[in-house]
Design a protein around this motif. Sequence first.
Motif, PDB file in Angstrom:
ATOM      1  N   ARG A 144     -10.627   8.545   4.429  1.00 38.41           N
ATOM      2  CA  ARG A 144      -9.795   9.745   4.330  1.00 38.41           C
ATOM      3  C   ARG A 144     -10.573  10.910   4.897  1.00 38.41           C
ATOM      4  O   ARG A 144     -11.736  11.113   4.582  1.00 38.41           O
ATOM      5  CB  ARG A 144      -9.428  10.018   2.876  1.00 38.41           C
ATOM      6  CG  ARG A 144      -8.534   8.936   2.311  1.00 38.41           C
ATOM      7  CD  ARG A 144      -8.119   9.241   0.918  1.00 38.41           C
ATOM      8  NE  ARG A 144      -7.274  10.420   0.953  1.00 38.41           N
ATOM      9  CZ  ARG A 144      -6.898  11.095  -0.113  1.00 38.41           C
ATOM     10  NH1 ARG A 144      -7.292  10.736  -1.293  1.00 38.41           N
ATOM     11  NH2 ARG A 144      -6.119  12.150  -0.014  1.00 38.41           N
ATOM     12  N   ARG A 186      -8.034   0.352   1.131  1.00 40.86           N
ATOM     13  CA  ARG A 186      -8.797   1.152   2.096  1.00 40.86           C
ATOM     14  C   ARG A 186     -10.144   0.515   2.389  1.00 40.86           C
ATOM     15  O   ARG A 186     -10.614   0.529   3.520  1.00 40.86           O
ATOM     16  CB  ARG A 186      -8.977   2.581   1.580  1.00 40.86           C
ATOM     17  CG  ARG A 186      -7.710   3.399   1.671  1.00 40.86           C
ATOM     18  CD  ARG A 186      -7.921   4.800   1.161  1.00 40.86           C
ATOM     19  NE  ARG A 186      -6.702   5.589   1.284  1.00 40.86           N
ATOM     20  CZ  ARG A 186      -6.376   6.584   0.491  1.00 40.86           C
ATOM     21  NH1 ARG A 186      -7.193   6.946  -0.496  1.00 40.86           N
ATOM     22  NH2 ARG A 186      -5.252   7.248   0.665  1.00 40.86           N
ATOM     23  N   GLU A 219      -7.334   8.231   7.757  1.00 42.09           N
ATOM     24  CA  GLU A 219      -6.115   8.899   7.289  1.00 42.09           C
ATOM     25  C   GLU A 219      -6.482  10.369   7.249  1.00 42.09           C
ATOM     26  O   GLU A 219      -7.280  10.790   6.412  1.00 42.09           O
ATOM     27  CB  GLU A 219      -5.713   8.401   5.906  1.00 42.09           C
ATOM     28  CG  GLU A 219      -5.152   7.011   5.896  1.00 42.09           C
ATOM     29  CD  GLU A 219      -4.706   6.564   4.506  1.00 42.09           C
ATOM     30  OE1 GLU A 219      -4.952   7.283   3.514  1.00 42.09           O
ATOM     31  OE2 GLU A 219      -4.114   5.490   4.413  1.00 42.09           O
ATOM     32  N   TYR A 261       0.844  -1.201   0.000  1.00 45.33           N
ATOM     33  CA  TYR A 261       0.000   0.000   0.000  1.00 45.33           C
ATOM     34  C   TYR A 261       0.880   1.252   0.000  1.00 45.33           C
ATOM     35  O   TYR A 261       0.635   2.189  -0.769  1.00 45.33           O
ATOM     36  CB  TYR A 261      -0.916  -0.024   1.229  1.00 45.33           C
ATOM     37  CG  TYR A 261      -1.687   1.244   1.484  1.00 45.33           C
ATOM     38  CD1 TYR A 261      -2.738   1.625   0.653  1.00 45.33           C
ATOM     39  CD2 TYR A 261      -1.385   2.056   2.565  1.00 45.33           C
ATOM     40  CE1 TYR A 261      -3.466   2.788   0.899  1.00 45.33           C
ATOM     41  CE2 TYR A 261      -2.100   3.213   2.813  1.00 45.33           C
ATOM     42  CZ  TYR A 261      -3.139   3.572   1.980  1.00 45.33           C
ATOM     43  OH  TYR A 261      -3.847   4.722   2.218  1.00 45.33           O
ATOM     44  N   ILE A 270     -10.629   1.986   5.965  1.00 43.76           N
ATOM     45  CA  ILE A 270      -9.898   3.242   6.141  1.00 43.76           C
ATOM     46  C   ILE A 270     -10.644   4.347   5.405  1.00 43.76           C
ATOM     47  O   ILE A 270     -10.995   4.207   4.240  1.00 43.76           O
ATOM     48  CB  ILE A 270      -8.459   3.135   5.603  1.00 43.76           C
ATOM     49  CG1 ILE A 270      -7.670   2.082   6.378  1.00 43.76           C
ATOM     50  CG2 ILE A 270      -7.748   4.490   5.666  1.00 43.76           C
ATOM     51  CD1 ILE A 270      -6.299   1.770   5.808  1.00 43.76           C
TER      52      ILE A 270
END
Length: 178
Positions: A109, A102, A139, A28, A107
Motif C-alpha cells: 500500500r 497482500r 495499491e 479479496y 502487494i
Amino acid sequence: MDLGVISVRYARALLKSATEQKIEEQVYKDMASLAECYMEVPELRSSIDNPMLSGEKKMHLLTTALGNNPQELSKRFVVLVMKEDRENALQFMANSYITLYRQQKNITRGKLTTASAVSAATEQKMKQMVEAKTQGTVEFTTEVDPTIIGGFILEYDTYRMDASVKSKLNNILVELKK
C-alpha cells in the motif's frame, strides 16, 4: 483463545479455499468491502454484536456489506462464521484475509499526500517508482492536504519521504532555536 489467532486461522482457511478455486482476487474485493463497511458504518459492529438481532437479519447485513455481487464462497464463509458464533470477530477476519492476500500477491500500500491535486501522470510516475523499489504491485492512494503548503509526502511499507514545505519550515525553525 486469542481473537487475533482465531481471525488469522479463519482468514487462512478462506484464502486457501479461494486460491484453490482461483477466486482469491474476487474474495479479496468482498473482504475489502466488508472491512470498509465496518470502518465507515460504526453501527454495523453494534448491530452484529447485538444479541437481540436475529441471525437472519445479521446475515442480511453482512451479505450486503460484502458489496455488489459477492462470491458464493464469501457468502458461505459468513454463514460458517455465524454458525460458529464468531461474528464478533468477522471484521478482524476480513482484515486478516486482506493482509494475507497482500503478502501472497506481494502487494504494497502506498500513499501520496500533496498540497494540491496532482495529475494522473504524476501519480502514475510515483506509483511506478514505488513498484520499482518494492518489486511488486502497489495499491496507491492520493490525498490532498493543504496544510503541508507545498511538496509531497510519500509513504509505503515502513518508508516515509517527507518533502513537504511544512516540514522544511519546521526544520529551519528547530535549527534557529538551537
